[in-house]
Design an enzyme around this catalytic site. Structure first.
Site, mmCIF file in Angstrom:
data_model
loop_
_atom_site.group_PDB
_atom_site.id
_atom_site.type_symbol
_atom_site.label_atom_id
_atom_site.label_comp_id
_atom_site.label_asym_id
_atom_site.label_seq_id
_atom_site.Cartn_x
_atom_site.Cartn_y
_atom_site.Cartn_z
ATOM 1 N N HIS A 85 -56.149 1.470 35.174
ATOM 2 C CA HIS A 85 -56.200 2.510 34.153
ATOM 3 C C HIS A 85 -54.828 2.790 33.550
ATOM 4 O O HIS A 85 -54.696 3.025 32.346
ATOM 5 C CB HIS A 85 -56.766 3.789 34.772
ATOM 6 C CG HIS A 85 -57.646 4.562 33.850
ATOM 7 N ND1 HIS A 85 -58.897 4.151 33.505
ATOM 8 C CD2 HIS A 85 -57.438 5.718 33.183
ATOM 9 C CE1 HIS A 85 -59.426 5.014 32.667
ATOM 10 N NE2 HIS A 85 -58.570 5.975 32.450
ATOM 11 N N TYR A 112 -41.857 9.395 20.159
ATOM 12 C CA TYR A 112 -42.537 8.865 21.352
ATOM 13 C C TYR A 112 -41.960 9.494 22.625
ATOM 14 O O TYR A 112 -40.886 9.113 23.084
ATOM 15 C CB TYR A 112 -42.337 7.356 21.357
ATOM 16 C CG TYR A 112 -42.974 6.602 22.483
ATOM 17 C CD1 TYR A 112 -44.343 6.366 22.501
ATOM 18 C CD2 TYR A 112 -42.204 6.093 23.529
ATOM 19 C CE1 TYR A 112 -44.919 5.643 23.527
ATOM 20 C CE2 TYR A 112 -42.782 5.371 24.557
ATOM 21 C CZ TYR A 112 -44.141 5.148 24.547
ATOM 22 O OH TYR A 112 -44.720 4.432 25.564
ATOM 23 N N ARG A 160 -36.788 11.918 35.319
ATOM 24 C CA ARG A 160 -36.674 11.842 33.855
ATOM 25 C C ARG A 160 -37.128 13.104 33.115
ATOM 26 O O ARG A 160 -37.204 13.132 31.901
ATOM 27 C CB ARG A 160 -37.482 10.631 33.357
ATOM 28 C CG ARG A 160 -36.858 9.308 33.747
ATOM 29 C CD ARG A 160 -37.824 8.152 33.672
ATOM 30 N NE ARG A 160 -37.151 6.869 33.950
ATOM 31 C CZ ARG A 160 -36.818 6.437 35.176
ATOM 32 N NH1 ARG A 160 -37.101 7.178 36.242
ATOM 33 N NH2 ARG A 160 -36.202 5.284 35.337
ATOM 34 N N PHE A 204 -53.759 9.931 26.409
ATOM 35 C CA PHE A 204 -54.506 9.153 25.423
ATOM 36 C C PHE A 204 -54.864 10.013 24.203
ATOM 37 O O PHE A 204 -54.942 9.506 23.081
ATOM 38 C CB PHE A 204 -55.777 8.570 26.060
ATOM 39 C CG PHE A 204 -56.371 7.454 25.266
ATOM 40 C CD1 PHE A 204 -55.792 6.201 25.265
ATOM 41 C CD2 PHE A 204 -57.504 7.666 24.492
ATOM 42 C CE1 PHE A 204 -56.320 5.172 24.508
ATOM 43 C CE2 PHE A 204 -58.037 6.645 23.727
ATOM 44 C CZ PHE A 204 -57.447 5.392 23.730
HETATM 45 N N1 RBF Z 1 -53.502 10.963 31.471
HETATM 46 C C1 RBF Z 1 -52.168 11.120 31.546
HETATM 47 O O1 RBF Z 1 -51.571 11.720 30.663
HETATM 48 N N2 RBF Z 1 -51.455 10.627 32.619
HETATM 49 C C2 RBF Z 1 -52.051 9.945 33.624
HETATM 50 O O2 RBF Z 1 -51.356 9.526 34.569
HETATM 51 C C3 RBF Z 1 -53.456 9.755 33.557
HETATM 52 N N3 RBF Z 1 -54.083 9.068 34.532
HETATM 53 C C4 RBF Z 1 -55.423 8.898 34.450
HETATM 54 C C5 RBF Z 1 -56.087 8.195 35.469
HETATM 55 C C6 RBF Z 1 -57.452 8.047 35.426
HETATM 56 C C7 RBF Z 1 -58.139 7.300 36.523
HETATM 57 C C8 RBF Z 1 -58.195 8.612 34.353
HETATM 58 C C9 RBF Z 1 -59.697 8.471 34.278
HETATM 59 C C10 RBF Z 1 -57.555 9.285 33.345
HETATM 60 C C11 RBF Z 1 -56.166 9.445 33.368
HETATM 61 N N4 RBF Z 1 -55.501 10.150 32.365
HETATM 62 C C12 RBF Z 1 -54.155 10.308 32.443
HETATM 63 C C13 RBF Z 1 -56.237 10.815 31.267
HETATM 64 C C14 RBF Z 1 -56.323 10.007 29.989
HETATM 65 O O3 RBF Z 1 -55.105 10.085 29.264
HETATM 66 C C15 RBF Z 1 -57.453 10.590 29.103
HETATM 67 O O4 RBF Z 1 -57.247 11.963 28.965
HETATM 68 C C16 RBF Z 1 -58.829 10.373 29.707
HETATM 69 O O5 RBF Z 1 -59.003 9.029 30.078
HETATM 70 C C17 RBF Z 1 -59.908 10.780 28.701
HETATM 71 O O6 RBF Z 1 -61.115 10.835 29.355
#
Ligand code: RBF
Length: 162
Positions: free
Chosen positions: A97, A122, A136, A66
């Site tokens: 999520h 991307y 991948r 994110f």
């Molecule tokens: N970030 C990723 O890049 N890949 C993921 O699979 C991923 N899974 C997440 C699952 C949960 C339950 C949470 C809370 C966050 C996850 N994030 C993941 C992190 C997200 O991209 C981001 O950094 C956080 O939500 C910021 O607090």
């Protein structure tokens, strides 16, 4: 599905302009680092194979996918790069999520790509399982990092030709 028909690492070198003198920023997420490091390293290898000099590649890491939106936006804003590659991997878990992160990150990067002065590539894997991600990032289906590197070079060329 496209990747079952196309290996992510295969490309036609005659259609890729030399990357000599091009500066590329790579922002990658630390979540699922086993995958994102392999994607990043694939992108670097392919950029170098196509003429980009190692000193012209800059890295920045962010905690999760994110945060790629902010990270890529900052790289664009710096004006230091001809293209920015955003690399992350989201793997489906038990809660919704996954969908929010995939949608939010994709929309954010798409919007940035539309507005930015330089192409934003991307490089987000959105996978149901870890095996799909492994396939991948250098496994059975190639490496999406390679594809991102080639796309970056093609988009830099595209912009130059306009
Ligand atoms: N970030 C990723 O890049 N890949 C993921 O699979 C991923 N899974 C997440 C699952 C949960 C339950 C949470 C809370 C966050 C996850 N994030 C993941 C992190 C997200 O991209 C981001 O950094 C956080 O939500 C910021 O607090």
């Amino acid at each position: 599905m496209a990747t079952e028909l196309k290996n992510l690492s295969s490309y036609d070198p005659t259609k890729v302009a030399s990357g000599k003198g091009r500066r590329v920023g790579i922002v990658y997420a630390e979540w699922n680092d086993e995958i994102t490091y392999a994607l990043r390293d694939g992108a670097v290898k392919t950029l170098i194979e196509n003429g980009v000099e190692e000193r012209d590649i800059t890295f920045a890491s962010v905690p999760g996918s994110f945060e790629l939106i902010f990270g890529a936006a900052q790289m664009v804003k710096s004006g230091n790069y001809d293209a920015v590659i955003a690399i992350g991997c989201v793997i489906r878990g038990d809660t919704p999520h996954f969908d929010y992160i995939c949608q939010g990150t994709t929309q954010g990067l798409a919007e940035l790509n539309r507005q930015a002065e330089v192409p934003v590539i991307y490089g987000l894997l959105t996978c149901n399982t870890m095996q799909q991600a492994l396939d991948r990032c250098g496994g059975a289906l190639g490496n999406k990092g390679d594809e991102c590197a080639i796309t970056a070079l093609k988009m830099i060329q595209f912009r130059q030709e306009l």
